[in-house]
Scaffold this active site. Structure first.
Site, PDB file in Angstrom:
ATOM      1  N   TYR A 178       0.843  -1.209   0.000  1.00 60.15           N
ATOM      2  CA  TYR A 178       0.000   0.000   0.000  1.00 60.15           C
ATOM      3  C   TYR A 178       0.879   1.260   0.000  1.00 60.15           C
ATOM      4  CZ  TYR A 178      -3.843   3.071   1.567  1.00 60.15           C
ATOM      5  OH  TYR A 178      -4.780   4.063   1.680  1.00 60.15           O
ATOM      6  N   LYS A 230       0.987   4.158  -2.882  1.00 57.58           N
ATOM      7  CA  LYS A 230       0.611   5.556  -2.604  1.00 57.58           C
ATOM      8  C   LYS A 230       1.813   6.499  -2.768  1.00 57.58           C
ATOM      9  CE  LYS A 230      -3.773   4.842  -1.678  1.00 57.58           C
ATOM     10  NZ  LYS A 230      -4.831   5.375  -2.541  1.00 57.58           N
TER      11      LYS A 230
HETATM   12  N1  LIG Z   1     -10.005   5.440   4.958  1.00 56.29           N
HETATM   13  C1  LIG Z   1      -8.809   5.924   5.212  1.00 56.29           C
HETATM   14  O1  LIG Z   1      -8.396   6.103   6.364  1.00 56.29           O
HETATM   15  C2  LIG Z   1      -7.895   6.311   4.089  1.00 56.29           C
HETATM   16  C3  LIG Z   1      -6.679   6.913   4.427  1.00 56.29           C
HETATM   17  C4  LIG Z   1      -5.809   7.294   3.418  1.00 56.29           C
HETATM   18  C5  LIG Z   1      -6.161   7.078   2.103  1.00 56.29           C
HETATM   19  N2  LIG Z   1      -7.329   6.486   1.801  1.00 56.29           N
HETATM   20  C6  LIG Z   1      -7.616   6.273   0.381  1.00 56.29           C
HETATM   21  O2  LIG Z   1      -8.869   6.850   0.071  1.00 56.29           O
HETATM   22  C7  LIG Z   1      -9.472   6.116  -0.992  1.00 56.29           C
HETATM   23  C8  LIG Z   1     -10.882   5.694  -0.575  1.00 56.29           C
HETATM   24  O3  LIG Z   1     -10.781   4.909   0.603  1.00 56.29           O
HETATM   25  P1  LIG Z   1     -12.047   4.472   1.462  1.00 56.29           P
HETATM   26  O4  LIG Z   1     -11.577   4.423   2.870  1.00 56.29           O
HETATM   27  O5  LIG Z   1     -13.219   5.274   1.111  1.00 56.29           O
HETATM   28  O6  LIG Z   1     -12.198   2.966   0.949  1.00 56.29           O
HETATM   29  P2  LIG Z   1     -13.494   2.064   0.733  1.00 56.29           P
HETATM   30  O7  LIG Z   1     -12.977   0.668   0.727  1.00 56.29           O
HETATM   31  O8  LIG Z   1     -14.569   2.407   1.699  1.00 56.29           O
HETATM   32  O9  LIG Z   1     -13.981   2.495  -0.728  1.00 56.29           O
HETATM   33  C9  LIG Z   1     -13.193   2.243  -1.867  1.00 56.29           C
HETATM   34  C10 LIG Z   1     -14.086   2.214  -3.081  1.00 56.29           C
HETATM   35  O10 LIG Z   1     -13.246   1.911  -4.216  1.00 56.29           O
HETATM   36  C11 LIG Z   1     -13.912   0.910  -4.992  1.00 56.29           C
HETATM   37  N3  LIG Z   1     -12.941   0.123  -5.756  1.00 56.29           N
HETATM   38  C12 LIG Z   1     -12.054  -0.778  -5.282  1.00 56.29           C
HETATM   39  N4  LIG Z   1     -11.372  -1.347  -6.296  1.00 56.29           N
HETATM   40  C13 LIG Z   1     -11.836  -0.779  -7.447  1.00 56.29           C
HETATM   41  C14 LIG Z   1     -11.551  -0.977  -8.811  1.00 56.29           C
HETATM   42  N5  LIG Z   1     -10.642  -1.869  -9.236  1.00 56.29           N
HETATM   43  N6  LIG Z   1     -12.227  -0.219  -9.722  1.00 56.29           N
HETATM   44  C15 LIG Z   1     -13.159   0.678  -9.328  1.00 56.29           C
HETATM   45  N7  LIG Z   1     -13.484   0.893  -8.033  1.00 56.29           N
HETATM   46  C16 LIG Z   1     -12.839   0.154  -7.104  1.00 56.29           C
HETATM   47  C17 LIG Z   1     -14.641   0.066  -3.966  1.00 56.29           C
HETATM   48  O11 LIG Z   1     -15.645  -0.733  -4.570  1.00 56.29           O
HETATM   49  C18 LIG Z   1     -15.158   1.125  -3.005  1.00 56.29           C
HETATM   50  O12 LIG Z   1     -16.403   1.630  -3.409  1.00 56.29           O
HETATM   51  C19 LIG Z   1      -8.542   4.947  -1.286  1.00 56.29           C
HETATM   52  O13 LIG Z   1      -7.679   5.277  -2.347  1.00 56.29           O
HETATM   53  C20 LIG Z   1      -7.750   4.827  -0.010  1.00 56.29           C
HETATM   54  O14 LIG Z   1      -6.490   4.216  -0.222  1.00 56.29           O
HETATM   55  C21 LIG Z   1      -8.214   6.089   2.760  1.00 56.29           C
END
Ligand SMILES: NC(=O)c1ccc[n+]([C@@H]2O[C@H](COP(=O)([O-])OP(=O)(O)OC[C@H]3O[C@@H](n4cnc5c(N)ncnc54)[C@H](O)[C@@H]3O)[C@@H](O)[C@H]2O)c1
Length: 247
Positions: A155, A159
């Protein structure tokens, strides 16, 4: 607060979590939010929520790892709407594990969705944005891509790659008035972080100067600013939304 009337904004992974909050905020501020995600039912629910609030959204089933289908969908979107104002590369996954035990497939899958997915969608949108000579691309990275984390080498690499990719593409696209920035969220309450054990979350909270996890809207609010004309002299940057975790 922001005026995105008549703007067309694509959000990958926009059916839930941070992506949904971003799509919903753009729609509340007048944009047509175009949600790309994996599952039709989940997309339909997300689009309905936005519609029911009197705002505009449409959904497409798309796997960001599939470059051919991504190209075809972006072409369809451009044909239907005549322009694309912003792309938010938000789709992302985790497959955590210590490096010694990490399966090659878990390494590859995370790189494919988080990094190659960002490449696929950015390349697909570039032919339209460079021609129209405007646009904003926001790549959702993570603080883990800056500071690393035991058990998340795949990851973190994906990133960190997104952040470096952002800077290079920002330099390529700047002459055509297309801005490219990254956002590095810290620990945000979503289904992705729900999987974490309570003691891990409590330990993280202790390390965060604001002493709490963030909410998806904290990330969406920064997207509104960065995609707006208020940010028209900002490109190639990574901005953290992390309660002060990294300073
Ligand atoms: N939640 C956190 O604390 C956090 C922190 C830093 C970064 N992020 C980043 O923010 C973004 C969203 O995270 P989140 O927490 O909302 O995650 P989540 O798992 O709740 O949502 C992710 C979404 O991406 C979709 N997805 C996954 N693989 C896919 C693909 N191949 N094609 C199209 N869609 C796809 C999923 O179906 C889901 O709807 C991600 O990039 C994650 O790495 C999240």
């Amino acid at each position: 607060m922001f005026n995105f009337e008549d703007k067309v904004v694509i959000v990958t992974g926009g059916a839930r979590g941070i992506g949904f909050a971003i799509a919903n905020s753009f729609a509340k501020n007048g944009a047509t939010a175009i949600i790309l995600d994996l599952n039709q039912d989940v997309i339909d629910d997300a689009v309905k929520k936005i519609d029911d609030a009197g705002n505009k959204a449409v959904g497409f089933v798309a796997d960001v790892t599939n470059s051919e289908s991504v190209k075809a969908i972006f072409k369809d979107i451009f044909k239907q709407f005549g322009k694309i104002d912003a792309l938010i590369n938000n789709a992302g996954i985790t497959k955590d594990g210590l490096l010694m035990k990490m399966k090659e497939s878990d390494w590859q899958m995370v790189i494919d969705v988080n990094l190659k997915g960002t490449f696929n969608c950015t390349q697909a949108v570039s032919r339209f944005m460079l021609k129209q000579r405007f646009g904003s691309i926001l790549n959702i990275a993570s603080v883990i891509g800056i500071m690393g984390n035991a058990g998340q080498s795949n990851y973190a690499a994906s990133k960190g790659g997104v952040i470096a990719f952002t800077k290079s593409v920002a330099k390529e696209f700047a002459p055509r008035n297309v801005r490219v920035n990254s956002i590095a969220p810290g620990f945000i309450q979503t289904e992705m972080t729900e999987k974490l054990p309570k003691e891990v979350v409590d330990n993280y909270a202790k390390a965060i100067p604001l002493s709490r996890m963030g909410v998806a809207e904290d990330v969406a609010d920064l997207c509104m600013f960065l995609a707006s004309q208020k940010a028209n002299y900002i490109t190639g940057q990574t901005i953290n939304v992390d309660g002060g975790l990294i300073m």
